[in-house]
Design an enzyme around this catalytic site. Structure first.
Site, short mmCIF file in Angstrom:
data_model
loop_
_atom_site.label_atom_id
_atom_site.label_comp_id
_atom_site.label_asym_id
_atom_site.label_seq_id
_atom_site.Cartn_x
_atom_site.Cartn_y
_atom_site.Cartn_z
N SER A 103 33.48 50.12 27.28
CA SER A 103 33.79 50.25 28.48
C SER A 103 33.57 49.10 29.56
O SER A 103 33.82 48.96 30.58
CB SER A 103 32.82 51.55 28.95
OG SER A 103 31.64 51.05 29.08
N THR A 153 32.26 52.71 32.56
CA THR A 153 31.61 51.66 33.47
C THR A 153 30.24 51.83 33.47
O THR A 153 29.68 52.75 33.07
CB THR A 153 32.02 52.11 35.04
OG1 THR A 153 33.51 51.97 35.19
CG2 THR A 153 31.38 51.06 36.04
N THR A 166 32.45 46.52 34.54
CA THR A 166 33.31 47.38 34.02
C THR A 166 34.49 46.67 33.27
O THR A 166 34.64 45.42 33.66
CB THR A 166 34.08 48.58 35.00
OG1 THR A 166 34.63 49.50 34.06
CG2 THR A 166 34.87 47.76 35.81
N ARG A 212 45.04 44.49 38.21
CA ARG A 212 44.32 45.73 38.79
C ARG A 212 42.82 45.34 39.03
O ARG A 212 42.21 45.22 38.00
CB ARG A 212 44.65 47.12 38.28
CG ARG A 212 44.15 48.15 38.84
CD ARG A 212 42.75 48.59 38.03
NE ARG A 212 42.39 50.07 38.37
CZ ARG A 212 41.03 50.44 38.12
NH1 ARG A 212 40.36 49.78 37.47
NH2 ARG A 212 40.70 51.70 38.67
N THR A 257 30.80 55.63 38.58
CA THR A 257 31.50 55.28 37.54
C THR A 257 32.70 56.38 37.80
O THR A 257 32.66 57.38 38.16
CB THR A 257 30.99 55.57 36.30
OG1 THR A 257 30.33 56.96 36.18
CG2 THR A 257 29.75 54.67 36.15
N GLY A 258 33.94 56.24 37.09
CA GLY A 258 34.97 56.97 37.10
C GLY A 258 36.29 56.34 37.61
O GLY A 258 36.13 55.28 37.77
N1 GLY Z 1 35.15 52.74 38.01
C1 GLY Z 1 35.50 51.87 37.25
C2 GLY Z 1 37.27 51.36 37.52
O1 GLY Z 1 37.93 52.34 37.99
O2 GLY Z 1 37.60 50.35 37.02
#
Ligand code: GLY
Length: 349
Positions: free
Chosen positions: A89, A201, A219, A229, A252-253
């Site tokens: 991650s 993350t 992350t 992105r 996170t998420g």
């Molecule tokens: N929260 C990590 C991401 O969406 O890249």
């Protein structure tokens, strides 16, 4: 002409003399004008992070208890996972984008100096946390991305490396070969199609015994993302935020859902209004659901994505909340353990 009386006529009038006697003495004036001495409230040291970060919170807490600066301690903590090839991650071994290239995001904030630093879509460097801290320390900027961020890191002597491990490359190859019935890739035998898109993350927030605070989020982002992105982790105010007078928070998420509510900042602002860390995280989650477009919620209004917020306040109180049940890693200055998050929705099949 001036409105100010000359000294003689001012002192000569009885009314003025009474006014002078009524004035506070110099020492009293100084006392009234001196800024209030802001004594830091006694803080319980704490380091909290996502569930893959028991070792990072332990290292971070050990270091702040020895007197290490909160941001330096947090970077040392998250580096453990960034350098761990088994953690897919973050950092080395993080899952790549659609082209099979690992692009890393990280941001950090240092409460005592009120500074922030970040990198987005950084390629070839295992520890974006260290690069984000260099942006914070040595530049007049906050966020460097892509090629500029890579060249910035190389100028400080970082080694450029292939961040794919054999395992993360294999997962990407399986994903690529199973994209759809009309793609030009033959199905990889003996593998389940990868229908889920993993996100992982680390957000780590730390408060020292003297009440200083820092936060960091690192992350490899959403697996198989569109090249270029950048998610919430690189964005101070979204992926993490610190106000040294109040606390720190991060997430996170699903990053896009967090960016829509500036969740790190929003959570700290909720604590400024007096909410406890867990309640502040829950409030931010509710806002994220409310801001979700229809395609991201089911017929009952429940989110189709995961998101977790973590928060500490200046006293060292901490909490976390997620859309669905989860857990997070905590070190409270005594020992490290997992704690269940508060949550908004029960998980369904
Ligand atoms: N929260 C990590 C991401 O969406 O890249």
């Amino acid at each position: 002409m001036t409105d100010r009386p000359d000294r003689r006529s001012f002192l000569g009038s009885a009314g003025s003399l009474a006014a002078v006697l009524a004035l506070p003495r110099v020492r009293e004036v100084a006392a009234m004008q001196a800024p209030a001495i802001r004594r830091a409230p006694p803080a319980q040291p704490a380091a909290i992070s996502s569930a893959n970060s028991l070792a990072p919170v332990t290292r971070t807490a050990e270091l702040v208890l020895q007197g290490t600066d909160t941001l330096d301690a947090a970077v040392e903590g998250v580096k453990i996972q960034e350098l761990d090839p088994k953690d897919d991650s973050v950092g080395y071994g993080g899952l790549p984008n659609a082209d099979g290239v690992v692009q890393l995001d990280c941001s950090c904030m240092h409460g005592p100096t009120r500074r922030a630093g970040a990198v987005g879509a950084l390629e070839g460097i295992k520890t974006p946390s260290e690069v984000a801290r260099l942006v914070l320390k040595y530049t007049n900027h906050i966020l460097l991305v892509g090629e500029g961020a890579r060249r910035f890191a190389l100028s400080y002597g970082f080694k450029e490396e292939d961040l794919l491990t054999p395992e993360s490359r294999q997962k990407w190859l399986v994903w690529r070969a199973n994209r759809g019935p009309d793609d030009d890739w033959l199905q990889v035998p003996d593998k389940e199609p990868m229908v889920v898109r993993p996100t992982g993350t680390i957000n780590l927030n730390v408060v020292s015994p003297s009440g200083d605070i820092s936060s960091i989020t690192t992350t490899s982002g959403l697996a198989w993302k569109l090249p270029g992105r950048v998610g919430d982790s690189a964005i101070a105010g979204a992926g993490q935020y610190t106000d040294n007078e109040i606390g720190a928070a991060g997430s996170t998420g699903r990053g896009e859902s967090n960016i829509m509510v500036c969740g790190g900042f929003l959570t700290v602002e909720a604590m400024r209004r007096g909410l406890k860390p867990t309640d502040a995280c829950l409030e931010t989650l509710r806002r994220a659901v409310a801001m979700s477009p229809a395609r991201l919620v089911d017929e009952k209004g429940r989110p189709k994505f995961g998101l977790t917020f973590y928060a500490v306040n200046k006293r060292g109180e901490f909490g976390a909340a997620s859309m669905f049940p989860g857990r997070y890693a905590v070190h409270d200055g005594k020992d490290a353990r997992f704690v269940d998050t508060a949550y908004l929705y029960e998980r369904t099949k």
